[in-house]
Design a protein around this motif. Structure first.
Motif, PDB file in Angstrom:
ATOM      1  N   LEU A   1       0.874  -1.177   0.000  1.00 41.68           N
ATOM      2  CA  LEU A   1       0.000   0.000   0.000  1.00 41.68           C
ATOM      3  C   LEU A   1       0.911   1.227   0.000  1.00 41.68           C
ATOM      4  O   LEU A   1       1.532   1.548   1.020  1.00 41.68           O
ATOM      5  N   GLU A   2       0.995   1.906  -1.148  1.00 44.45           N
ATOM      6  CA  GLU A   2       1.977   2.973  -1.334  1.00 44.45           C
ATOM      7  C   GLU A   2       1.278   4.294  -1.633  1.00 44.45           C
ATOM      8  O   GLU A   2       0.615   4.425  -2.665  1.00 44.45           O
ATOM      9  N   PRO A   3       1.401   5.279  -0.739  1.00 45.50           N
ATOM     10  CA  PRO A   3       0.737   6.570  -0.967  1.00 45.50           C
ATOM     11  C   PRO A   3       1.521   7.456  -1.930  1.00 45.50           C
ATOM     12  O   PRO A   3       2.737   7.626  -1.782  1.00 45.50           O
ATOM     13  N   PHE A   4       0.822   7.999  -2.915  1.00 43.56           N
ATOM     14  CA  PHE A   4       1.394   8.973  -3.835  1.00 43.56           C
ATOM     15  C   PHE A   4       0.409  10.130  -3.977  1.00 43.56           C
ATOM     16  O   PHE A   4      -0.663  10.127  -3.356  1.00 43.56           O
ATOM     17  N   GLU A   5       0.772  11.081  -4.810  1.00 44.61           N
ATOM     18  CA  GLU A   5      -0.047  12.284  -4.933  1.00 44.61           C
ATOM     19  C   GLU A   5      -1.451  11.973  -5.435  1.00 44.61           C
ATOM     20  O   GLU A   5      -2.430  12.603  -5.026  1.00 44.61           O
ATOM     21  N   ASP A   6      -1.566  10.981  -6.332  1.00 40.21           N
ATOM     22  CA  ASP A   6      -2.871  10.673  -6.929  1.00 40.21           C
ATOM     23  C   ASP A   6      -3.675   9.652  -6.136  1.00 40.21           C
ATOM     24  O   ASP A   6      -4.792   9.312  -6.519  1.00 40.21           O
ATOM     25  N   GLY A   7      -3.122   9.126  -5.044  1.00 49.29           N
ATOM     26  CA  GLY A   7      -3.870   8.177  -4.239  1.00 49.29           C
ATOM     27  C   GLY A   7      -2.997   7.078  -3.674  1.00 49.29           C
ATOM     28  O   GLY A   7      -1.764   7.109  -3.781  1.00 49.29           O
ATOM     29  N   LEU A   8      -3.656   6.101  -3.070  1.00 48.81           N
ATOM     30  CA  LEU A   8      -2.963   4.971  -2.446  1.00 48.81           C
ATOM     31  C   LEU A   8      -2.875   3.832  -3.468  1.00 48.81           C
ATOM     32  O   LEU A   8      -3.887   3.231  -3.825  1.00 48.81           O
ATOM     33  N   TYR A  57       4.138  11.336   1.069  1.00 47.80           N
ATOM     34  CA  TYR A  57       2.683  11.448   0.944  1.00 47.80           C
ATOM     35  C   TYR A  57       1.928  10.647   2.006  1.00 47.80           C
ATOM     36  O   TYR A  57       0.708  10.536   1.929  1.00 47.80           O
ATOM     37  N   GLY A  58       2.620  10.101   2.981  1.00 48.50           N
ATOM     38  CA  GLY A  58       1.947   9.319   4.016  1.00 48.50           C
ATOM     39  C   GLY A  58       2.730   8.063   4.323  1.00 48.50           C
ATOM     40  O   GLY A  58       3.902   7.926   3.962  1.00 48.50           O
ATOM     41  N   GLU A  59       2.082   7.121   4.978  1.00 53.04           N
ATOM     42  CA  GLU A  59       2.767   5.900   5.391  1.00 53.04           C
ATOM     43  C   GLU A  59       2.640   4.813   4.326  1.00 53.04           C
ATOM     44  O   GLU A  59       1.544   4.479   3.882  1.00 53.04           O
ATOM     45  N   SER A  60       3.799   4.273   3.946  1.00 53.84           N
ATOM     46  CA  SER A  60       3.819   3.116   3.054  1.00 53.84           C
ATOM     47  C   SER A  60       3.734   1.859   3.906  1.00 53.84           C
ATOM     48  O   SER A  60       4.470   1.706   4.885  1.00 53.84           O
ATOM     49  N   ILE A  61       2.824   0.976   3.540  1.00 56.04           N
ATOM     50  CA  ILE A  61       2.577  -0.237   4.327  1.00 56.04           C
ATOM     51  C   ILE A  61       2.809  -1.466   3.451  1.00 56.04           C
ATOM     52  O   ILE A  61       2.333  -1.531   2.322  1.00 56.04           O
ATOM     53  N   SER A 102      -6.616   7.365   1.924  1.00 56.84           N
ATOM     54  CA  SER A 102      -5.329   6.752   2.279  1.00 56.84           C
ATOM     55  C   SER A 102      -5.165   6.623   3.785  1.00 56.84           C
ATOM     56  O   SER A 102      -4.783   5.563   4.300  1.00 56.84           O
ATOM     57  N   ALA A 103      -5.434   7.710   4.499  1.00 58.11           N
ATOM     58  CA  ALA A 103      -5.257   7.689   5.952  1.00 58.11           C
ATOM     59  C   ALA A 103      -6.196   6.692   6.612  1.00 58.11           C
ATOM     60  O   ALA A 103      -5.819   5.977   7.551  1.00 58.11           O
ATOM     61  N   ALA A 104      -7.445   6.610   6.135  1.00 58.40           N
ATOM     62  CA  ALA A 104      -8.420   5.695   6.734  1.00 58.40           C
ATOM     63  C   ALA A 104      -8.027   4.240   6.505  1.00 58.40           C
ATOM     64  O   ALA A 104      -8.096   3.411   7.425  1.00 58.40           O
ATOM     65  N   VAL A 105      -7.595   3.910   5.277  1.00 57.84           N
ATOM     66  CA  VAL A 105      -7.187   2.538   4.968  1.00 57.84           C
ATOM     67  C   VAL A 105      -5.941   2.167   5.764  1.00 57.84           C
ATOM     68  O   VAL A 105      -5.846   1.088   6.359  1.00 57.84           O
ATOM     69  N   GLY A 106      -4.955   3.082   5.789  1.00 54.29           N
ATOM     70  CA  GLY A 106      -3.741   2.817   6.561  1.00 54.29           C
ATOM     71  C   GLY A 106      -4.030   2.631   8.034  1.00 54.29           C
ATOM     72  O   GLY A 106      -3.462   1.743   8.693  1.00 54.29           O
ATOM     73  N   SER A 107      -4.926   3.450   8.583  1.00 55.71           N
ATOM     74  CA  SER A 107      -5.278   3.341  10.003  1.00 55.71           C
ATOM     75  C   SER A 107      -5.984   2.020  10.292  1.00 55.71           C
ATOM     76  O   SER A 107      -5.772   1.410  11.346  1.00 55.71           O
ATOM     77  N   ARG A 124       5.319   9.207  12.136  1.00 51.58           N
ATOM     78  CA  ARG A 124       6.638   9.722  11.759  1.00 51.58           C
ATOM     79  C   ARG A 124       7.727   8.660  11.829  1.00 51.58           C
ATOM     80  O   ARG A 124       8.807   8.842  11.286  1.00 51.58           O
ATOM     81  N   LEU A 125       7.474   7.555  12.527  1.00 55.50           N
ATOM     82  CA  LEU A 125       8.475   6.518  12.720  1.00 55.50           C
ATOM     83  C   LEU A 125       7.997   5.190  12.141  1.00 55.50           C
ATOM     84  O   LEU A 125       6.790   4.911  12.124  1.00 55.50           O
ATOM     85  N   PRO A 126       8.923   4.338  11.691  1.00 55.60           N
ATOM     86  CA  PRO A 126       8.533   3.000  11.205  1.00 55.60           C
ATOM     87  C   PRO A 126       7.959   2.166  12.353  1.00 55.60           C
ATOM     88  O   PRO A 126       8.356   2.310  13.511  1.00 55.60           O
ATOM     89  N   GLN A 127       7.048   1.285  12.003  1.00 57.24           N
ATOM     90  CA  GLN A 127       6.473   0.364  12.987  1.00 57.24           C
ATOM     91  C   GLN A 127       6.336  -1.026  12.369  1.00 57.24           C
ATOM     92  O   GLN A 127       6.242  -1.166  11.144  1.00 57.24           O
ATOM     93  N   ASP A 128       6.328  -2.043  13.217  1.00 60.10           N
ATOM     94  CA  ASP A 128       6.155  -3.431  12.779  1.00 60.10           C
ATOM     95  C   ASP A 128       5.079  -4.082  13.621  1.00 60.10           C
ATOM     96  O   ASP A 128       5.004  -3.855  14.838  1.00 60.10           O
ATOM     97  N   GLY A 129       4.273  -4.898  12.987  1.00 59.90           N
ATOM     98  CA  GLY A 129       3.222  -5.604  13.714  1.00 59.90           C
ATOM     99  C   GLY A 129       2.814  -6.865  12.982  1.00 59.90           C
ATOM    100  O   GLY A 129       3.475  -7.294  12.025  1.00 59.90           O
ATOM    101  N   ARG A 130       1.718  -7.446  13.425  1.00 56.70           N
ATOM    102  CA  ARG A 130       1.281  -8.718  12.858  1.00 56.70           C
ATOM    103  C   ARG A 130      -0.237  -8.793  12.891  1.00 56.70           C
ATOM    104  O   ARG A 130      -0.878  -8.363  13.862  1.00 56.70           O
TER     105      ARG A 130
END
Length: 588
Positions: free
Chosen positions: A223-230, A297-301, A251-256, A270-276
């Motif tokens: 899931l990669e955020p760019f100017e035109d969308g996720l 443009y936001g968080e890449s997941i 983008s923010a809603a899907v990432g959240s 602002r910082l990388p995170q890891d989860g499962r």
């Protein structure tokens, strides 16, 4: 001039429901379908006769009667029906989401008549239809769109699923209007994100994105955020495939939503995170390793898919040549020493070690692993997950488990000199140590250990062997075609040495089952370097990786490229694929 589809629906002569539409296409009788099913071994003559009697009583088409009676499954019926009707069968993953925007088509008409547009090009419209022989629907489509209709046979369940996913996607787009920040302060923004991530349309959209991995056989979701969308992309057989673009306001809603599922801090962007994430998709248990990193443009997941049902922990099924597998098993049977598996990220190193551990007797031996993360749980084996946040590192965990009296230790990865030193000491004190290294060749692992600060005499005393591996895509069995190469090419590539008289080479073509790539699935190619006395002397003399590799080849090692050529000659993969995967075969 476009004619609204509703004009056709209002015509009393043409509005009969499809379930009672009885006019099969010319030359395609119901009797012919029944005979084809009998010839294909999908149906007995007695069951066919019973179905015909039931059809006379219930009405409807023979195929639906057969399914309703339970004498033929839908998956057995559809390929034969497609052949009978003279149309192609739409694969389950051929349905684009979101819905194609085709002028003149409305979702209500699609749902009412179980149809779904697949593609549009050159004044043609490819459409999956539950009843492709229905002339009324085909005429309605042609007049409403102004396009020539190319019908495909589609499973009603696949069409219904695609329509539901498209509706969920549309709802998610409409759920949020405008910038999600909306001038909110930090606390209100976090609560707003939680609210958005908990709304049904966003939940449906995320479930749809995750749910596709089963049909696509994907190993990663990006899931990669760019100017035109996720941008949503999937890695299938090691190659990235573009899926769709979610509007930037979502983008923010899907990432959240993904971060909530992975139990991550949605306020920290602002910082990388890891989860499962542990979830169930289409009856299969999936583990998703989630990694987030901040971008412009936001968080890449990225979600790494760990499908327990599809993982193969059997060395015999992992593409090993007979001679390589024999040497590998001999090294696993040694009571002490280090055995390393090398290769880049995603080359299957950990899976190979798991398969090796699964082969060992966990009842008679104490086996402990230290991993980051623990990918698959293995019966009878003690597995430790490292936690750098509380100082449970590879090195600290290794020190602790040596007091647990283990026979075999697996280290997920040798990342630093301290871990490498403890691994060497463990091997010298009577333990068998299995681990991985990020090097491109087997010989390169020796040089990498030296770079980590391990002395040459300790390497020669502890390391038993090194396996380098890659994953190559295997040719699709349904569409691969025989292919001849000129004698000059055979000689230049070295393929002539492995090609036996009468053997046939194949090339990729592409079909619906392999998504047009020509490949389906992957297998391993390997090179196994065993440390003999000549190799140990060369290491003590300070030889570089190139000289060590040459010495290993003279001792009988088959290189990655040569092992790939053996699989090309056997018709497993193509020369282009082997060249693509092994072109980096120089020490990193």
């Amino acid at each position: 001039m476009e004619i609204p589809v509703s004009d056709f629906l209002a015509d009393p002569d043409l509005s009969a429901p499809l379930s009672v539409h009885r006019s099969p296409a010319a030359g395609h009788s119901a009797d012919g379908l029944g005979e084809l099913l009998v010839q294909a071994g999908k149906l007995s003559s007695r069951d066919l006769e019973r179905a015909r009697l039931a059809q006379q009583e219930m009405g409807g088409m023979l195929g639906r009667v057969l399914i309703r009676l339970g004498v033929v499954s839908e998956t057995d019926l559809m390929p034969v029906l497609a052949q009978h009707l003279g149309v192609e069968l739409a694969a389950a993953d051929a349905y684009p989401v979101p819905l194609l925007e085709v002028a003149g088509l409305v979702p209500g008409f699609l749902r009412t008549h179980s149809i779904y547009p697949l593609w549009q090009r050159d004044q043609q419209l490819g459409v999956a239809m539950a009843v492709p022989q229905d002339d009324f629907v085909r005429k309605a489509l042609r007049l409403a769109t102004g396009l020539e209709v190319v019908p495909y046979l589609g499973l009603e369940s696949d069409i219904e699923r695609a329509l539901e996913q498209s509706a969920a996607h549309q709802e998610a787009e409409e759920a949020v209007d405008g910038d999600v920040l909306g001038g909110l302060d930090a606390n209100d923004f976090v609560e707003h994100l939680k609210d958005l991530a908990s709304e049904a349309p966003v939940i449906k959209l995320v479930n749809t994105i995750i749910g596709r991995v089963i049909d696509m056989r994907a190993s990663d979701i990006h899931l990669e955020p760019f100017e035109d969308g996720l941008h949503v992309r999937y890695r299938v057989d090691g190659v990235i495939h573009v899926a769709e673009v979610v509007p930037s306001r979502l983008s923010a809603a899907v990432g959240s939503r993904v971060k909530l599922l992975a139990h991550l801090d949605i306020a920290e962007r602002r910082l990388p995170q890891d989860g499962r994430i542990k979830t169930r998709v289409k009856g299969r248990e999936l583990d998703l390793r989630v990694s987030t990193v901040p971008t412009v443009y936001g968080e890449s997941i990225v979600m790494r898919v760990l499908d327990r049902a599809s993982v193969r922990l059997n060395l015999d099924d992992m593409g090993f040549a007979a001679d390589t597998l024999r040497h590998f098993n001999e090294l696993l049977a040694r009571p002490h020493g280090i055995f390393l598996v090398t290769g880049p990220t995603g080359s299957g190193k950990t899976t190979t070690l798991y398969a090796g551990l699964a082969k060992l007797d966990a009842d008679s031996q104490k086996i402990i692993t230290v991993e980051d993360p623990v990918e698959y749980q293995l019966a009878g084996i003690n597995q430790i997950q490292v936690h750098p946040q509380i100082n449970l590192t590879f090195a600290n965990a290794l020190r602790a488990i040596l007091r647990q009296d283990p026979d075999i230790i697996m280290i997920g990865e040798m990342r630093d000199g301290e871990t490498a030193q403890i691994a060497v000491q463990s091997a010298l004190t009577g333990h068998l140590v299995l681990s991985t290294l990020h090097t491109n060749t087997a010989a390169g692992a020796i040089v990498r250990m030296k770079d980590m600060g391990v002395e040459s005499y300790l390497i020669t005393s502890s390391v038993n062997g090194v396996l380098a591996q890659r994953l190559v895509r295997t040719l699709c069995r349904d569409c691969k075609q025989p292919h001849d190469l000129s004698p000059a090419v055979l000689q230049e590539t070295g393929l002539s040495r492995f090609l036996l008289p009468g053997q046939t080479l194949y090339r990729p073509v592409g079909c619906e089952k392999c998504r047009g790539s020509g490949y389906r699935g992957r297998t391993g190619i390997h090179e196994l370097m065993v440390l003999d006395e000549a190799m140990r002397r060369a290491i003590l003399d300070g030889k570089d990786s190139g000289e060590l590799n040459t010495l290993a080849v003279h001792a009988g090692m088959v290189s990655l490229y040569e092992d790939g050529l053996r699989k090309v000659a056997a018709g497993v993969t193509s020369l282009e694929e082997v060249t693509r995967v092994t072109q980096d075969q120089t020490d990193a």
